[in-house]
Design an enzyme around this catalytic site. Structure first.
Site, PDB file in Angstrom:
ATOM      1  N   GLY A   1       0.878  -1.284  -0.050  1.00 35.59           N
ATOM      2  CA  GLY A   1       0.000  -0.162   0.192  1.00 35.59           C
ATOM      3  C   GLY A   1       0.956   1.263  -0.069  1.00 35.59           C
TER       4      GLY A   1
ATOM      5  CB  SER B   1      -0.349   4.101  -4.361  1.00 33.59           C
ATOM      6  OG  SER B   1      -1.520   4.134  -3.600  1.00 33.59           O
TER       7      SER B   1
ATOM      8  N   GLY C   1       0.205   8.339   1.259  1.00 36.84           N
ATOM      9  CA  GLY C   1      -0.045   8.211   2.847  1.00 36.84           C
ATOM     10  C   GLY C   1       1.197   7.428   3.478  1.00 36.84           C
ATOM     11  CB  ILE C   2       1.043   5.322   6.844  1.00 40.33           C
ATOM     12  CG1 ILE C   2       0.350   6.578   7.476  1.00 40.33           C
ATOM     13  CG2 ILE C   2       2.102   4.762   7.626  1.00 40.33           C
ATOM     14  CD1 ILE C   2      -0.516   5.815   8.639  1.00 40.33           C
ATOM     15  N   GLY C   3       1.976   4.406   3.929  1.00 36.93           N
ATOM     16  CA  GLY C   3       2.963   3.399   2.936  1.00 36.93           C
ATOM     17  C   GLY C   3       3.932   4.107   2.215  1.00 36.93           C
TER      18      GLY C   3
ATOM     19  CB  SER D   1      -6.914   1.919  12.672  1.00 41.30           C
ATOM     20  OG  SER D   1      -7.793   3.055  13.217  1.00 41.30           O
TER      21      SER D   1
ATOM     22  CE1 TYR E   1      -9.853   0.897   8.208  1.00 43.19           C
ATOM     23  CE2 TYR E   1     -10.285   1.883  10.215  1.00 43.19           C
ATOM     24  CZ  TYR E   1      -9.379   1.630   9.135  1.00 43.19           C
ATOM     25  OH  TYR E   1      -8.059   2.051   9.360  1.00 43.19           O
TER      26      TYR E   1
END
Length: 281
Positions: free
Chosen positions: A12, A14, A16-18, A140, A153
């Site tokens: 992941g 692409s 943000g955090i990744g 999270s 979620y």
């Protein structure tokens, strides 16, 4: 002692955090395999790596597709000879409530956020055992405290945390460290990918009023400076990657520590219910 660089695979990446974690790991000297479901969306990742002066090995990996996961992990071993750490970061948000969601909607959330983590972790574990490596998963605060309209979620994140909390002592007997990283609000594209147009009229039937109140509160959190940056959250991923003995559970901010602490000290559930009820009423 081998001079071969340590290798980390991150899902992941692409945005943000990744993305931030991939760049930070490469800066720290790790050979970083940055994966994403759609490699045509890697422009931001490549730009960030170029600006940081680091090289990334960018590969396709769809966490919901076991064949894609196996191909990616096997390719890392074939090309680099080892795997020292995995960061499960890929995930998808979802807003909805039980009466309005289809069971299929909920299954899709679980497929990405729970089974996707298991797919990658299962494929990686034999190689992490060989290196005494680390299995790190970005969950999270929603993996500890259930939040209104985040039922699917939070269920997925609860499942991830329960599974990994149970796995951690087993993996430790074979030299593998397991950690979960728990961000609160993070100013990333994630909030734009939850499937709700916050500017459109919300039609959630009898739940419309509560959903509007929840969304207004959440948007305010992302606009008032409460949300941390992706780079800041990635620092906690790096803590799990680099610490001599990383904790199992790592919160990314003081706010997240306080929030999670509310649940861990709430034996009868009244404190959490008292708090989250104010978000929708």
């Amino acid at each position: 002692m081998s001079s071969t660089p340590r290798t980390v695979l991150i899902t992941g990446t692409s945005s943000g955090i990744g993305l931030a974690a991939a760049v930070a790991a490469a800066r720290a000297g790790w050979r970083t395999v940055a994966t994403l479901r759609d490699t045509t969306r890697a422009d931001a990742l490549r730009k960030a790596a170029s600006e940081a002066g680091v090289d990334l090995d960018i590969r396709r990996l769809d966490v919901t597709d076991e064949a894609s996961v196996s191909a990616a992990v096997d390719g890392v071993i074939a090309d680099h000879g080892r795997l020292d750490a995995v960061v499960n970061n890929a995930g998808a948000g979802h807003l909805g409530t039980l009466e309005n969601d289809s069971v299929e909607d909920i299954r899709k959330v679980m497929e990405v956020n729970f089974f996707g983590v298991l797919n990658v972790s299962k494929a990686a574990l034999p190689h992490l055992r060989a290196t005494g490596g680390r299995l790190i998963t970005v969950t999270s605060v929603g993996g500890v405290i259930g939040q209104p309209f985040n039922e699917a979620y939070c269920a997925a994140k609860f499942a991830v945390e329960g599974y990994l909390e149970s796995l951690a002592p087993v993996a430790r007997t074979l030299g593998v460290s397991v950690s979960v990283v728990e961000p609160g609000a993070v100013a990333t594209e994630f909030v734009n990918n939850i499937g709700v147009d916050i500017d459109a009229d919300i039609d959630a039937g009898p739940y419309s009023g509560a959903l509007r109140r929840y969304i207004d509160r959440t948007v305010e959190q992302f606009l008032d400076g409460t949300a941390q940056t992706a780079a800041s959250a990635a620092e906690s991923v790096m803590e799990a990657l680099l610490a001599d003995r990383p904790a199992f559970r790592i919160q990314t901010t003081d706010w997240a520590r306080t929030f999670v602490g509310t649940k861990l000290a709430d034996l009868d559930g009244s404190a959490v219910q008292g708090l989250t009820t104010t978000w929708v009423s």
